[in-house]
Design an enzyme around this catalytic site. Structure first.
Site, PDB file in Angstrom:
ATOM      1  N   ASP A   1     -31.537  35.491 -25.000  1.00 44.16           N
ATOM      2  CA  ASP A   1     -30.808  34.310 -25.717  1.00 44.16           C
ATOM      3  C   ASP A   1     -32.094  33.423 -26.120  1.00 44.16           C
ATOM      4  OD1 ASP A   1     -29.304  32.250 -26.602  1.00 44.16           O
ATOM      5  OD2 ASP A   1     -28.641  31.496 -24.481  1.00 44.16           O
TER       6      ASP A   1
ATOM      7  N   LYS B   1     -28.625  40.906 -23.804  1.00 44.47           N
ATOM      8  CA  LYS B   1     -28.657  40.240 -25.145  1.00 44.47           C
ATOM      9  C   LYS B   1     -29.687  38.973 -24.769  1.00 44.47           C
ATOM     10  CE  LYS B   1     -25.910  38.497 -29.083  1.00 44.47           C
ATOM     11  NZ  LYS B   1     -26.317  37.170 -29.196  1.00 44.47           N
TER      12      LYS B   1
ATOM     13  N   LYS C   1     -20.164  39.201 -24.502  1.00 43.91           N
ATOM     14  CA  LYS C   1     -20.520  37.860 -24.046  1.00 43.91           C
ATOM     15  C   LYS C   1     -20.098  37.501 -22.700  1.00 43.91           C
ATOM     16  CE  LYS C   1     -21.666  35.167 -27.200  1.00 43.91           C
ATOM     17  NZ  LYS C   1     -22.903  34.348 -27.638  1.00 43.91           N
TER      18      LYS C   1
ATOM     19  N   CYS D   1     -28.158  -5.701  -7.300  1.00 50.46           N
ATOM     20  CA  CYS D   1     -28.393  -6.944  -6.963  1.00 50.46           C
ATOM     21  C   CYS D   1     -28.482  -8.111  -7.983  1.00 50.46           C
ATOM     22  CB  CYS D   1     -29.718  -6.891  -5.957  1.00 50.46           C
ATOM     23  SG  CYS D   1     -31.166  -6.494  -7.088  1.00 50.46           S
TER      24      CYS D   1
ATOM     25  N   GLU E   1     -28.664  46.991 -23.301  1.00 49.47           N
ATOM     26  CA  GLU E   1     -29.473  46.203 -22.972  1.00 49.47           C
ATOM     27  C   GLU E   1     -29.278  44.530 -22.855  1.00 49.47           C
ATOM     28  OE1 GLU E   1     -32.150  47.545 -25.966  1.00 49.47           O
ATOM     29  OE2 GLU E   1     -31.208  46.569 -27.324  1.00 49.47           O
TER      30      GLU E   1
ATOM     31  N   CYS F   1     -29.892  -5.143 -12.277  1.00 45.44           N
ATOM     32  CA  CYS F   1     -29.634  -4.126 -11.341  1.00 45.44           C
ATOM     33  C   CYS F   1     -28.151  -4.316 -11.197  1.00 45.44           C
ATOM     34  CB  CYS F   1     -30.401  -4.433 -10.097  1.00 45.44           C
ATOM     35  SG  CYS F   1     -29.884  -3.466  -8.684  1.00 45.44           S
TER      36      CYS F   1
ATOM     37  N   CYS G   1     -32.632  -5.192  -2.561  1.00 39.53           N
ATOM     38  CA  CYS G   1     -31.542  -4.682  -3.269  1.00 39.53           C
ATOM     39  C   CYS G   1     -30.826  -3.972  -2.354  1.00 39.53           C
ATOM     40  CB  CYS G   1     -32.296  -4.057  -4.263  1.00 39.53           C
ATOM     41  SG  CYS G   1     -30.999  -3.155  -5.264  1.00 39.53           S
TER      42      CYS G   1
ATOM     43  N   TYR H   1     -36.184  44.952 -29.391  1.00 39.21           N
ATOM     44  CA  TYR H   1     -35.153  45.754 -29.076  1.00 39.21           C
ATOM     45  C   TYR H   1     -34.787  46.651 -30.166  1.00 39.21           C
ATOM     46  CZ  TYR H   1     -32.969  41.778 -31.646  1.00 39.21           C
ATOM     47  OH  TYR H   1     -32.792  40.928 -32.688  1.00 39.21           O
TER      48      TYR H   1
ATOM     49  N   CYS I   1     -35.391  -1.562 -10.810  1.00 41.80           N
ATOM     50  CA  CYS I   1     -34.816  -2.866 -10.152  1.00 41.80           C
ATOM     51  C   CYS I   1     -36.010  -3.114  -9.115  1.00 41.80           C
ATOM     52  CB  CYS I   1     -33.570  -2.764  -9.224  1.00 41.80           C
ATOM     53  SG  CYS I   1     -33.379  -3.997  -8.059  1.00 41.80           S
TER      54      CYS I   1
HETATM   55  P1  AMP Z   1     -25.291  36.937 -33.151  1.00 44.03           P
HETATM   56  O1  AMP Z   1     -26.098  35.865 -33.754  1.00 44.03           O
HETATM   57  O2  AMP Z   1     -24.600  36.315 -31.631  1.00 44.03           O
HETATM   58  O3  AMP Z   1     -24.315  37.479 -33.935  1.00 44.03           O
HETATM   59  O4  AMP Z   1     -26.242  38.101 -32.431  1.00 44.03           O
HETATM   60  C1  AMP Z   1     -27.194  38.709 -33.010  1.00 44.03           C
HETATM   61  C2  AMP Z   1     -28.560  38.431 -32.497  1.00 44.03           C
HETATM   62  O5  AMP Z   1     -28.690  38.670 -31.030  1.00 44.03           O
HETATM   63  C3  AMP Z   1     -29.730  39.229 -33.401  1.00 44.03           C
HETATM   64  O6  AMP Z   1     -29.968  38.619 -34.262  1.00 44.03           O
HETATM   65  C4  AMP Z   1     -30.632  39.056 -32.376  1.00 44.03           C
HETATM   66  O7  AMP Z   1     -31.347  37.543 -32.537  1.00 44.03           O
HETATM   67  C5  AMP Z   1     -30.137  38.621 -30.916  1.00 44.03           C
HETATM   68  N1  AMP Z   1     -30.427  39.852 -29.811  1.00 44.03           N
HETATM   69  C6  AMP Z   1     -30.839  39.377 -28.567  1.00 44.03           C
HETATM   70  N2  AMP Z   1     -31.210  40.560 -27.856  1.00 44.03           N
HETATM   71  C7  AMP Z   1     -30.796  41.478 -28.740  1.00 44.03           C
HETATM   72  C8  AMP Z   1     -30.795  42.962 -28.484  1.00 44.03           C
HETATM   73  N3  AMP Z   1     -30.913  43.546 -27.306  1.00 44.03           N
HETATM   74  N4  AMP Z   1     -30.309  43.786 -29.299  1.00 44.03           N
HETATM   75  C9  AMP Z   1     -29.812  43.120 -30.541  1.00 44.03           C
HETATM   76  N5  AMP Z   1     -29.966  41.861 -30.623  1.00 44.03           N
HETATM   77  C10 AMP Z   1     -30.214  40.900 -29.793  1.00 44.03           C
HETATM   78 ZN    ZN Z   2     -31.389  -3.911  -7.251  1.00 46.30          ZN
END
Ligand code: AMP
Ligand code: ZN
Length: 712
Positions: free
Chosen positions: A143, A141, A352, A449, A139, A446, A470, A252, A464
């Site tokens: 962010d 990851k 990653k 000018c 799945e 500016c 200008c 997740y 400006c």
């Molecule tokens: P890291 O902090 O980079 O070591 O990664 C772990 C963190 O990834 C976890 O604490 C989650 O917050 C985040 N994470 C995001 N998506 C997922 C996912 N699908 N499964 C597990 N962890 C996830």
């Molecule tokens: Zn100007």
């Protein structure tokens, strides 16, 4: 439980109830029944809206349902239920969050950076387990910021941040305001009495962008990225402010699970895939697109690699930021056997994606003067490659941004590119300073000018003040006048305008129409034919529709939309010159600020002179029949469009123009309000979402162009 069809019929219930005075005098037992019904209906629509992003009722109907429920609960406070959507209210300020210990530590994940890392990891597990083949569940990851939820007796009883992994902050009140998190989920149906879930809180990319646009317009500080904003929102002290950040939770993992007798039933869910499916079925937001979405299950590491590659290509199209793919051994029993290190599970790994961040040196700051005099500081960077592109400039927006990030010249800075967003500076790395860096002194005059810069109290941008003389502003105004959105003079691009301006050939707009073509012919790079072409397109531009001239004049606050509104209301420039602010405000979409700016432009002596000259030169100053948008007549008037994927045959701007010319509207997301989704290459989640809504017509680029041609 009601079927989807019943739900549709029940959508009008709120309105009916409210229209009926009898509601206030309902008996308690009747009220109790209706409350149950309303809660079910509202929770269903929350799920459609926040989890599936596929609402099926009008916002007003939703509001009626909500109000009816509130009214009944006010009449009978004892009938309040903890899972009522009316409970998603802010609980005021929290001084400090209480610390709570996670049932099981929230660990980090081992990382993989390329295919070989994945192959090696797979090999190590096979060897350890003496297996020929391992099935994996994958799945995205997400962010964002991690979250742990505890449900007991089907109710959400606790929500916590990750904290240090062992102990986090209790943010239950904040999480209760998020409509994507069910307050009640029917775990008991599966014999589960208590469970701890894991998830990630994120912000929809488009909404994040809009939020920043609103802040920019209001002169407020911009949020630097969605992840920090999400994690900030979680720990917001005032829970009424959480919802406005529009965060959502993706779940997740199902963690430890107990039955009523307190027995550990964690292993009852045989696979990771099954536990995610359970979460989906219970109404949580997950990475699954439907109940039987199996696309995340990979039979071997080769399939995992293919899965990752697909995401790598489409991640920009996905509605949320992701920074990789998490791969987990699917079989729960096997997970146990593979086990943990002190830091992370051995049965999972995160691939990653390429860094969207890079580090470089900020060598210098240039101050650019825009068409309206706005001064934009631009960082000149030591060229660095960031996610495939060479970057040597990044906007620093305004003085506030520089102060806020405490940026010095010579600093090492972290650059980031997310999605389609242009690169920006995340931070200046203070610990890399060696004393040679110098603080930024924002100019007071500016750079073009030398007029003093000015800034109204409530704005973030210095300007400006020398609007008409200008050189930098005049140059930008000329470029704007000939640009595609204004007079659209082909062959007179930015660079040529600059050159002609610097050579003194064009000083003011009227000069464009008085060019000495004989002289240009002699210039390097020009010839008989190119000059003839330039002359043709300049002459042709005299005949452009009136709204284009209005745009080209560069009146502050007047873009294409406003210019079109104005032309709808008046017949000529002369007429417009006599309009008052009061009259202008009456027009649709024109507010006091815009009206004031229009009037002040037309009253200015210099504008009056300019318009006289242009008229003299033969430019069209009148509304003509053929220029009126034929909007209403097309069959596509009022229809909504959305474009996704990378378009091959036209740009997004062209697409927007075509839609508007047909009287259509653009939407920013897939919902039941959408009529047409136009897909380019590598379309992602928007397409999948749209495929599930019957009323949406999906078109490829050719089909769209055909539709446009037919509508005309
Ligand atoms: P890291 O902090 O980079 O070591 O990664 C772990 C963190 O990834 C976890 O604490 C989650 O917050 C985040 N994470 C995001 N998506 C997922 C996912 N699908 N499964 C597990 N962890 C996830
Ligand atoms: Zn100007």
């Amino acid at each position: 439980m009601y079927s989807d069809k019943q739900q549709k019929t029940l959508a009008g219930l709120g309105k009916t109830l409210l229209a009926n005075d009898h509601l206030k005098s309902t008996s308690k037992s009747e009220a109790s029944e209706v409350i149950d019904q309303l809660i079910q209906v509202l929770n269903y629509h929350d799920w459609r809206y926040y989890v599936l992003s596929e609402p099926i009722i009008e916002d007003t109907d939703y509001d009626y349902l909500f109000d009816a429920l509130k009214l009944l609960q006010e009449t009978y406070p004892s009938l309040m239920r903890p899972d009522s959507p009316t409970q998603r209210v802010a609980r005021g300020l929290s001084e400090d969050f209480e610390s709570v210990e996670h049932t099981v530590p929230m660990l980090s994940l081992a990382k993989a950076y390329n295919d070989q890392d994945l192959i090696d990891w797979d090999a190590s597990i096979k060897k350890l387990m003496q297996e020929e083949q391992i099935v994996y569940a994958c799945e995205p990851k997400f962010d964002g910021a991690s979250l742990a939820l505890v449900y007991e007796n089907d109710l959400l009883v606790r929500a916590a941040t990750r904290g240090n992994g062992i102990v986090g902050d209790d943010i239950t009140n904040n999480i209760k305001t998020l409509p994507s998190v069910p307050l009640r989920a029917a775990f008991s149906k599966y014999g589960i009495y208590k469970t701890e879930l894991r998830g990630e809180v994120v912000i929809h990319k488009e909404r994040f962008k809009q939020m920043n646009e609103r802040r920019a317009a209001a002169g407020e500080k911009l949020y630097s990225n969605a992840r920090n904003t999400a994690s900030g929102a979680l720990r917001q002290k005032d829970s009424s402010k959480v919802a406005e950040k529009q965060i959502e939770a993706f779940l997740y993992q199902v963690g430890v699970t107990y039955d009523e007798a307190g027995n550990d039933r964690t292993r009852d869910l045989k696979s990771h895939g099954a536990s995610i499916q359970l979460l989906y079925d219970l109404g949580f937001k997950t990475s699954l697109k439907s109940h039987d979405d199996q696309s995340n299950i990979c039979q071997n590491i080769e399939e995992v690699i293919a899965y990752c590659n697909k995401w790598r290509e489409t991640r920009d199209d996905y509605d949320y930021e992701i920074d990789g793919i998490v791969i987990k051994v699917d079989d729960v029993e096997l997970q146990d056997m593979v086990g943990y290190t002190a830091h992370h599970p051995r049965w999972a790994i995160a691939l990653k994606f390429d860094a969207r961040q890079a580090t470089t040196i900020l060598e210098q700051i240039d101050y650019q003067v825009g068409r309206t005099g706005a001064i934009t500081p631009v960082a000149k960077l030591k060229t660095v490659n960031l996610a495939g592109a060479n970057i040597s400039n990044a906007s620093l927006h305004n003085e506030e941004f520089i102060k806020e990030k405490d940026i010095h010249i010579g600093d090492t800075v972290i650059l980031q590119r997310a999605g389609d967003v242009i690169p920006y500076i995340v931070e200046a790395v203070k610990r890399k300073r060696d004393g040679s860096e110098t603080p930024v002194v924002f100019p007071t005059h500016c750079p073009s000018c030398e007029s003093p810069l000015e800034k109204p109290e409530e704005e973030a941008v210095w300007r400006c003040s020398n609007r008409l003389e200008c050189p930098a502003q005049v140059e930008e105004q000329l470029i704007h006048f000939v640009s595609k959105g204004a007079m659209d003079i082909r062959g007179l691009g930015r660079d040529i305008v600059k050159r002609f301006y610097q050579e003194g050939r064009i000083q003011r707009i009227p000069d464009i129409y008085k060019l000495n073509y004989g002289g240009i012919k002699l210039l390097e790079g020009w010839g008989e034919r190119s000059v003839a072409k330039l002359k043709d397109s300049i002459e042709a531009s005299k005949d452009q529709p009136l709204y284009r001239l209005l745009v080209g004049l560069g009146i502050r606050e007047v873009g294409t939309g406003t210019a079109k509104r104005l032309v709808e209301a008046v017949d000529s420039v002369e007429e417009l010159q006599n309009w008052t602010e009061e009259q202008l405000i009456e027009l649709p979409d024109i507010g006091p600020k815009v009206a004031a700016s229009i009037v002040s432009f037309f009253q200015d002596e210099r504008s009056i002179k300019l318009l006289e000259e242009l008229k003299e030169l033969g430019l069209n100053m009148k509304k003509r029949e053929q220029d009126m948008p034929q909007v209403k007549s097309t069959v596509l008037a009022g229809k909504t469009f959305l474009f996704t994927g990378s378009l091959q045959q036209f740009t997004r701007n062209d697409a927007k123009r075509m839609v508007e010319e047909m009287g259509g509207k653009l939407l920013s997301g897939v919902s039941s309000k959408l009529h047409y989704l136009v897909v380019g290459e590598k379309a992602g989640s928007k397409l999948t979402k749209a495929q599930k809504i019957e009323t949406i017509t999906i078109l490829n680029e050719d089909e769209f162009l055909k539709l446009v041609a037919e509508a005309k």
